[in-house]
Design an enzyme around this catalytic site. Sequence first.
Site, mmCIF file in Angstrom:
data_model
loop_
_atom_site.group_PDB
_atom_site.id
_atom_site.type_symbol
_atom_site.label_atom_id
_atom_site.label_comp_id
_atom_site.label_asym_id
_atom_site.label_seq_id
_atom_site.Cartn_x
_atom_site.Cartn_y
_atom_site.Cartn_z
ATOM 1 N N GLY A 13 -5.431 -17.910 1.899
ATOM 2 C CA GLY A 13 -4.395 -16.883 1.778
ATOM 3 C C GLY A 13 -3.691 -16.609 3.098
ATOM 4 O O GLY A 13 -3.994 -17.236 4.120
ATOM 5 N N TYR A 17 -5.910 -0.379 -5.506
ATOM 6 C CA TYR A 17 -6.084 -1.097 -4.232
ATOM 7 C C TYR A 17 -6.604 -0.147 -3.143
ATOM 8 O O TYR A 17 -7.522 -0.494 -2.383
ATOM 9 C CB TYR A 17 -4.729 -1.681 -3.845
ATOM 10 C CG TYR A 17 -4.701 -2.571 -2.627
ATOM 11 C CD1 TYR A 17 -4.950 -3.936 -2.726
ATOM 12 C CD2 TYR A 17 -4.365 -2.049 -1.379
ATOM 13 C CE1 TYR A 17 -4.878 -4.758 -1.608
ATOM 14 C CE2 TYR A 17 -4.290 -2.860 -0.261
ATOM 15 C CZ TYR A 17 -4.545 -4.216 -0.376
ATOM 16 O OH TYR A 17 -4.469 -5.025 0.731
ATOM 17 N N PRO A 43 -5.881 -3.984 8.293
ATOM 18 C CA PRO A 43 -4.523 -4.404 8.646
ATOM 19 C C PRO A 43 -3.481 -3.443 8.082
ATOM 20 O O PRO A 43 -3.662 -2.872 7.002
ATOM 21 C CB PRO A 43 -4.374 -5.769 7.958
ATOM 22 C CG PRO A 43 -5.763 -6.202 7.634
ATOM 23 C CD PRO A 43 -6.538 -4.944 7.409
ATOM 24 N N TYR A 62 0.919 -3.531 7.488
ATOM 25 C CA TYR A 62 1.801 -4.464 6.773
ATOM 26 C C TYR A 62 2.084 -5.691 7.644
ATOM 27 O O TYR A 62 2.577 -5.571 8.754
ATOM 28 C CB TYR A 62 3.089 -3.744 6.374
ATOM 29 C CG TYR A 62 2.843 -2.814 5.197
ATOM 30 C CD1 TYR A 62 3.161 -3.207 3.908
ATOM 31 C CD2 TYR A 62 2.240 -1.580 5.376
ATOM 32 C CE1 TYR A 62 2.907 -2.382 2.824
ATOM 33 C CE2 TYR A 62 1.975 -0.745 4.297
ATOM 34 C CZ TYR A 62 2.317 -1.152 3.031
ATOM 35 O OH TYR A 62 2.043 -0.336 1.966
HETATM 36 N N1 CAA Z 1 7.028 7.604 -2.604
HETATM 37 C C1 CAA Z 1 7.467 8.585 -3.396
HETATM 38 N N2 CAA Z 1 8.102 8.383 -4.554
HETATM 39 C C2 CAA Z 1 8.321 7.103 -4.907
HETATM 40 C C3 CAA Z 1 7.898 6.028 -4.118
HETATM 41 C C4 CAA Z 1 7.233 6.333 -2.919
HETATM 42 N N3 CAA Z 1 6.803 5.370 -2.075
HETATM 43 N N4 CAA Z 1 8.231 4.883 -4.734
HETATM 44 C C5 CAA Z 1 8.847 5.234 -5.896
HETATM 45 N N5 CAA Z 1 8.909 6.585 -5.986
HETATM 46 C C6 CAA Z 1 9.470 7.379 -7.046
HETATM 47 C C7 CAA Z 1 10.575 6.642 -7.769
HETATM 48 O O1 CAA Z 1 11.793 6.868 -7.089
HETATM 49 C C8 CAA Z 1 10.532 7.286 -9.152
HETATM 50 O O2 CAA Z 1 11.187 8.515 -9.080
HETATM 51 P P1 CAA Z 1 11.906 9.063 -10.394
HETATM 52 O O3 CAA Z 1 10.900 9.054 -11.502
HETATM 53 O O4 CAA Z 1 12.356 10.430 -9.976
HETATM 54 O O5 CAA Z 1 13.038 8.111 -10.635
HETATM 55 C C9 CAA Z 1 9.059 7.587 -9.344
HETATM 56 O O6 CAA Z 1 8.466 7.583 -8.020
HETATM 57 C C10 CAA Z 1 8.304 6.620 -10.196
HETATM 58 O O7 CAA Z 1 8.675 5.347 -9.854
HETATM 59 P P2 CAA Z 1 8.296 4.171 -10.831
HETATM 60 O O8 CAA Z 1 7.127 4.528 -11.705
HETATM 61 O O9 CAA Z 1 9.520 3.730 -11.527
HETATM 62 O O10 CAA Z 1 7.801 3.175 -9.810
HETATM 63 P P3 CAA Z 1 8.396 1.734 -9.653
HETATM 64 O O11 CAA Z 1 7.956 0.945 -10.829
HETATM 65 O O12 CAA Z 1 9.830 1.805 -9.291
HETATM 66 O O13 CAA Z 1 7.633 1.217 -8.355
HETATM 67 C C11 CAA Z 1 5.807 0.369 -7.230
HETATM 68 C C12 CAA Z 1 6.258 1.347 -8.257
HETATM 69 C C13 CAA Z 1 5.962 -1.074 -7.747
HETATM 70 C C14 CAA Z 1 4.345 0.605 -6.936
HETATM 71 C C15 CAA Z 1 6.656 0.546 -5.960
HETATM 72 O O14 CAA Z 1 6.609 1.920 -5.582
HETATM 73 C C16 CAA Z 1 6.157 -0.270 -4.789
HETATM 74 O O15 CAA Z 1 6.281 -1.472 -4.727
HETATM 75 N N6 CAA Z 1 5.564 0.407 -3.803
HETATM 76 C C17 CAA Z 1 5.015 -0.227 -2.609
HETATM 77 C C18 CAA Z 1 3.580 -0.522 -2.855
HETATM 78 C C19 CAA Z 1 3.016 -1.131 -1.618
HETATM 79 O O16 CAA Z 1 3.262 -0.734 -0.483
HETATM 80 N N7 CAA Z 1 2.191 -2.139 -1.796
HETATM 81 C C20 CAA Z 1 1.605 -2.810 -0.707
HETATM 82 C C21 CAA Z 1 1.372 -4.238 -1.084
HETATM 83 S S1 CAA Z 1 0.911 -5.200 0.335
HETATM 84 C C22 CAA Z 1 -0.612 -4.682 0.680
HETATM 85 O O17 CAA Z 1 -1.225 -3.954 -0.026
HETATM 86 C C23 CAA Z 1 -1.186 -5.228 1.953
HETATM 87 C C24 CAA Z 1 -1.808 -4.170 2.739
HETATM 88 O O18 CAA Z 1 -3.016 -3.989 2.688
HETATM 89 C C25 CAA Z 1 -0.988 -3.350 3.660
#
Ligand code: CAA
Length: 250
Positions: free
Chosen positions: A16, A157, A187, A189
Amino acid sequence: MAENRERLAVVTGGIGGLGTEICRHLARSGRRVVAADLDLQPERVDSFRQSLAEFNGQIRFEPLNVADFDDCAEFAQRVQQHHGAVDILVNAAGITRDTTLRKMDANHWNDVMRVNLDGVFNLSRQFVDGMCDRNFGRIVNISSVNGQTGQFGQTNYSAAKAGMHGFTMALAREVARKGVTVNSVSPGYCKTAMVMQIAEPIRNEIIAKIPVGRLGEPSDIARVVDFLSAEDAGFITGANVPVNGGYFMD
Ligand code: CAA
């Protein structure tokens, strides 16, 4: 005490984004390395092998599903038979199934728990006895800043990654007298496929909050894993080392 070059390391998630770089760093420090990962995509395994050709067999690939306890037991036997005793275990296998809790189903939860947290138990359980018997071992668990802060869309997670650190501290106490250290690295991002699959506007918002102003490189993480698994790192145990560009400071 054995020289560094004699040590054998197993790195899960070894092909990975972070795992490959961890394998490289450990090999450059003179360790023999087994990269353990799923072999469901042969082209992924081939490109891993090609990218590490310069190491001339010092890094070997072995198939493994960390989520399956029996597979871990069989893997441990195979590795010990073909490569020898395992001195260093890096638990770097991890997946995301990001979605808000209101949309999360049992598979989103269970898949992440089985790989990210059960996997750490499943494999550590195989190697800890031997490490204690030989009075030397280094276990490094790759956790995440999101296990420290929580992250929107990552109840699964974040829970698994926080759990990993609890596991780290508990096991560290159990094996401290046996020359075995257990630490976690958290870690932030980094430039990996996992982070690149976050929607771009969300990713950009995250990057804007990183004080050093960039994503981490896999090598930023790998050098810390290498440090924690060194011969003379025996007084560092039960620690969690954040490597996140200042994204979270506690
Ligand atoms: N904070 C606050 N509100 C948020 C938000 C956030 N970060 N993200 C979305 N919202 C809001 C939206 O605007 C929406 O508001 P409304 O209902 O008023 O329109 C509401 O929350 C709900 O959003 P959704 O249910 O529609 O969420 P989505 O499907 O659009 O997205 C998600 C959800 C896919 C999780 C997206 O928020 C996302 O990708 N977030 C990032 C997740 C992340 O950081 N993952 C890390 C992966 S890498 C990793 O994990 C490695 C590591 O160890 C660092």
